[in-house]
Every structure is written in C-alpha cells, then in structure tokens.
Scaffold this motif. Structure first.
Motif, PDB file in Angstrom:
ATOM      1  N   ASN A  18     127.734 118.339 123.032  1.00 37.78           N
ATOM      2  CA  ASN A  18     128.598 118.720 124.152  1.00 37.78           C
ATOM      3  C   ASN A  18     129.730 117.716 124.331  1.00 37.78           C
ATOM      4  O   ASN A  18     130.912 118.083 124.387  1.00 37.78           O
ATOM      5  N   SER A  21     132.236 117.566 121.336  1.00 34.67           N
ATOM      6  CA  SER A  21     133.064 118.780 121.296  1.00 34.67           C
ATOM      7  C   SER A  21     134.190 118.677 122.319  1.00 34.67           C
ATOM      8  O   SER A  21     135.358 118.976 122.012  1.00 34.67           O
ATOM      9  N   GLN A  22     133.848 118.258 123.545  1.00 41.18           N
ATOM     10  CA  GLN A  22     134.866 118.090 124.582  1.00 41.18           C
ATOM     11  C   GLN A  22     135.925 117.072 124.167  1.00 41.18           C
ATOM     12  O   GLN A  22     137.125 117.282 124.351  1.00 41.18           O
ATOM     13  N   LEU A  24     136.835 116.087 121.170  1.00 36.65           N
ATOM     14  CA  LEU A  24     137.693 116.550 120.087  1.00 36.65           C
ATOM     15  C   LEU A  24     138.771 117.505 120.618  1.00 36.65           C
ATOM     16  O   LEU A  24     139.938 117.405 120.233  1.00 36.65           O
ATOM     17  N   VAL A  25     138.382 118.403 121.528  1.00 33.02           N
ATOM     18  CA  VAL A  25     139.361 119.324 122.126  1.00 33.02           C
ATOM     19  C   VAL A  25     140.404 118.535 122.911  1.00 33.02           C
ATOM     20  O   VAL A  25     141.614 118.763 122.791  1.00 33.02           O
ATOM     21  N   ASN A  26     139.948 117.586 123.729  1.00 31.84           N
ATOM     22  CA  ASN A  26     140.871 116.814 124.566  1.00 31.84           C
ATOM     23  C   ASN A  26     141.821 115.947 123.737  1.00 31.84           C
ATOM     24  O   ASN A  26     142.992 115.795 124.083  1.00 31.84           O
ATOM     25  N   GLY A  28     142.851 116.730 120.826  1.00 32.04           N
ATOM     26  CA  GLY A  28     143.764 117.634 120.149  1.00 32.04           C
ATOM     27  C   GLY A  28     144.893 118.133 121.024  1.00 32.04           C
ATOM     28  O   GLY A  28     145.958 118.505 120.507  1.00 32.04           O
ATOM     29  N   ASN A  29     144.680 118.172 122.355  1.00 28.55           N
ATOM     30  CA  ASN A  29     145.732 118.733 123.210  1.00 28.55           C
ATOM     31  C   ASN A  29     146.358 117.716 124.163  1.00 28.55           C
ATOM     32  O   ASN A  29     147.144 118.080 125.043  1.00 28.55           O
ATOM     33  N   TYR A 112     142.782 111.873 115.516  1.00 27.96           N
ATOM     34  CA  TYR A 112     142.092 113.150 115.751  1.00 27.96           C
ATOM     35  C   TYR A 112     141.359 113.594 114.484  1.00 27.96           C
ATOM     36  O   TYR A 112     140.199 114.024 114.539  1.00 27.96           O
ATOM     37  N   ALA A 116     137.364 114.132 113.945  1.00 31.12           N
ATOM     38  CA  ALA A 116     136.841 115.418 113.487  1.00 31.12           C
ATOM     39  C   ALA A 116     135.918 115.244 112.286  1.00 31.12           C
ATOM     40  O   ALA A 116     134.848 115.873 112.205  1.00 31.12           O
TER      41      ALA A 116
END
Length: 205
Positions: A18, A21-22, A24-26, A28-29, A112, A116
């Motif tokens: 969890n 995953s959060q 990696l998303v954060n 990325g953006n 990033y 990943a």
C-alpha cells in the motif's frame, strides 16, 4: 477443510504494498518546481524507508534467525536478497535527502525510475517470502511459535512506530483481517494504546 495457518507476512506486506504504491504514484505526479510538494514527497518517502528498515530488522531478529537454526539452507537466498535491497534502498534514500525544487524534472524522473525498479524487485522478494519461506516456516514451526514471533515484534516497536505501521496496514486489510487485527490488539494492548489505535482505524478506513 484444511485449517488456516498463521501467516507472519500478511499484515506487514499488505501495508508495504500500500505505502510503496502510494509513494510511486505521488513521485510520478509531483510538481518538481514546488518546494512544498517536494518536502511532502520527501517526508512520505523517508517514512516508508523507515518502515522498510523496521521490517527488515524485525524479520531478521524474530523470523530468519529461528528459521536459520532449524533450516539453515532456507534463508540463504532471502538473506542475499535483503542485502541487495538494503543497498539499493540506501542509494535511493541518499538521493531523496538532498532532493529539492532546484533539481531538474529529469533528476526527479530518474529517481522515480529507480524507485519503480526497487518496488518491482521488492514485490518479487515479498512473493518469495510468502511462498517459499512461509512453507518452510509452516513445516518447522507451530502457530503458537509464530504468534510468539508476532508478540515479540510488536513489543520491540515504539508506540509511534506501531501507529506508523497501522497508517499503511489498516487501509490495506479486508474486513475480516481488520477484525482479527483489532481483536489481537484489544487482547494484548493497554487501554490507552487500544484507544489510539481505534481512532486510527476510524481515520484510515
């Protein structure tokens, strides 16, 4: 029907999946020009790195050591994986600590990609533990012994570290797992600690 065995990995691994995953998303953006966004990202990153380090220490001291005493060959590959992942994590941590809005978008993109790749390797590592290592544990240890490991791991953590774990574990559990977790905490934790964790359940669910 076969009885369900105690799985030492379920809760922490769900929490780590969890959290990573959060993250990696954060990453990325994130707006690389916004220092506030960068600092929030660094804070989240270092939080997850701390949990990964706690997990490795707990696993080494309370799972791998007793397993190595009964089945020495079972832990060789896992120990090598731990060393490799730890080295990679240290490299990522060093780059994160000096990250700022002065860095280029390319530098952040490169970080990033490193995260990943680490996450991909860590997912495979957790799968190895949940299958091969867990089979060795179940073959050579009783559920009572495994529960003893869980108790010693929880006792070794500060309240703040326990709450940090719950931040990522609680939202990742299914309803039955949450009931099991809360039942175990209620049976063993002081009343004030149980109240804190109950509040966290309401916040994170």
């Amino acid at each position: 029907m076969q009885n369900q065995r105690i799985n030492i990995y379920t809760f922490p691994h769900k929490g780590l999946r969890n959290g990573l995953s959060q993250l990696l998303v954060n990453m990325g953006n994130v707006n690389h020009n916004d220092e506030s966004d960068i600092q929030d990202l660094k804070s989240q990153s270092l939080e997850l790195i701390h949990l990964l380090q706690l997990h490795q220490e707990s696993e080494h001291n309370h799972v791998m050591l007793p397993l190595s005493q009964r089945v020495p060959d079972a832990v060789i590959d896992c120990h090598k994986e731990h060393q490799s992942l730890h080295t990679t994590l240290l490299t990522i941590e060093q780059k994160l600590r000096v990250l700022s809005s002065n860095d280029s978008a390319y530098a952040l993109s490169a970080l990033y990609s490193e995260l990943a790749i680490f996450f991909a390797h860590y997912l495979l590592h957790m799968h190895h533990e949940e299958t091969t290592i867990n089979e060795a544990i179940w073959a050579h240890f009783t559920d009572e012994e495994i529960l003893g490991w869980q108790d010693r791991i929880m006792s070794s953590l500060s309240i703040s570290d326990q709450m940090l774990w719950f931040k990522y574990i609680i939202p990742a559990l299914d309803p039955m797992e949450r009931q099991i977790l809360m039942g175990g905490i209620k049976a063993n934790a002081p009343a004030d600690v149980f109240e804190q964790i109950s509040d966290a359940f309401s916040e994170y669910c």
